[in-house]
Design an enzyme around this catalytic site. Structure first.
Site, PDB file in Angstrom:
ATOM      1  NE  ARG A 161      12.890   2.716  -3.385  1.00 48.90           N
ATOM      2  CZ  ARG A 161      13.048   3.956  -2.939  1.00 48.90           C
ATOM      3  NH1 ARG A 161      12.003   4.644  -2.508  1.00 48.90           N
ATOM      4  NH2 ARG A 161      14.247   4.515  -2.917  1.00 48.90           N
ATOM      5  CD  GLU A 167       7.102   5.271  -8.558  1.00 48.57           C
ATOM      6  OE1 GLU A 167       8.044   6.053  -8.812  1.00 48.57           O
ATOM      7  OE2 GLU A 167       6.789   4.976  -7.384  1.00 48.57           O
ATOM      8  CG  HIS A 209       8.381   8.414  -6.005  1.00 48.06           C
ATOM      9  ND1 HIS A 209       8.834   7.214  -6.474  1.00 48.06           N
ATOM     10  CD2 HIS A 209       9.165   8.700  -4.925  1.00 48.06           C
ATOM     11  CE1 HIS A 209       9.848   6.786  -5.733  1.00 48.06           C
ATOM     12  NE2 HIS A 209      10.067   7.678  -4.774  1.00 48.06           N
TER      13      HIS A 209
END
Length: 217
Positions: A132, A161, A180
């Site tokens: 994370r 993000e 990601h």
């Protein structure tokens, strides 16, 4: 998702160790000689630190077993096992040549890796984060990269993000950035769809789904 994320972790670790992205970019730019001044590094004989030893951390250790590396682990719930050594946090950051993060984003882990940790690391060490983005203090990582406190990093997750276009990480040297995508594979997406459908069917039949987010009455 665990196997896919573990595979991507090892892939990104190897990519930054072997300098694959920069070498490929240089080749595309017509610089065949870039490799002479930017050699990669062998993984064999190095020390890999795994911070967080849940399902993904354990699978990373398993997948690294064939690379002849020493694996250090920090996790309060980790149990002794062949191929790993459970150590304290300071030792992991001091000794590891590669440090890979596999922590959940909790109040106690948010911004838990920053300047103090980078100051402990070798200037030849690399940081990998596929957990994370909130775990890292990104400004401290940028400082460590720009000033050569660590050799490089690979990041698949970010505090904000999508990664903002003005993020200093985009200008930082020796950092591999991916969007990601650690679990974004055909096989994983298929499993997710099948498992989600299975959960719906279970609820329809009055059964508890395997991965319930909340408790059913």
């Amino acid at each position: 998702l665990s196997d896919s994320v573990a595979e991507t972790t090892v892939a990104e670790l190897l990519a930054i160790s072997k300098n694959l992205y920069a070498d490929s970019a240089a080749l595309r730019a017509g610089d065949w000689k870039f490799k002479r001044t930017h050699p990669g590094r062998d993984l064999q004989g190095k020390t890999v630190g795994i911070l967080g030893y849940g399902r993904i951390g354990q699978l990373v250790a398993k997948k690294l077993a064939g690379f002849d590396v020493k694996v250090l682990v920090v996790d309060p719930f980790a149990k002794p096992a062949a191929g790993i050594e459970i150590v304290d946090r300071e030792r992991l950051f001091k000794e590891a040549d590669y440090i890979t993060l596999h922590l959940p984003a909790l109040p106690e882990t948010t911004h838990s890796v920053g300047k103090a940790e980078f100051d402990l690391m070798k200037d030849s060490a690399f940081l990998i984060n596929l957990a994370r983005g909130a775990i890292l203090i990104e400004a401290d990582l940028v400082d460590a990269l720009v000033n050569g406190k660590i050799a490089g990093a690979a990041l698949d997750v970010f505090e904000n993000e999508p990664l903002p276009a003005d993020s200093p990480l985009l200008q930082a040297p020796n950092v591999l950035l991916t969007p990601h995508m650690a679990s974004n594979t055909v096989e994983t997406l298929t499993r997710m769809a099948v498992d989600a459908a299975g959960g719906i069917v279970a609820v329809h039949h009055g059964e508890k789904p395997q991965w319930a987010v909340n408790k059913l009455a």
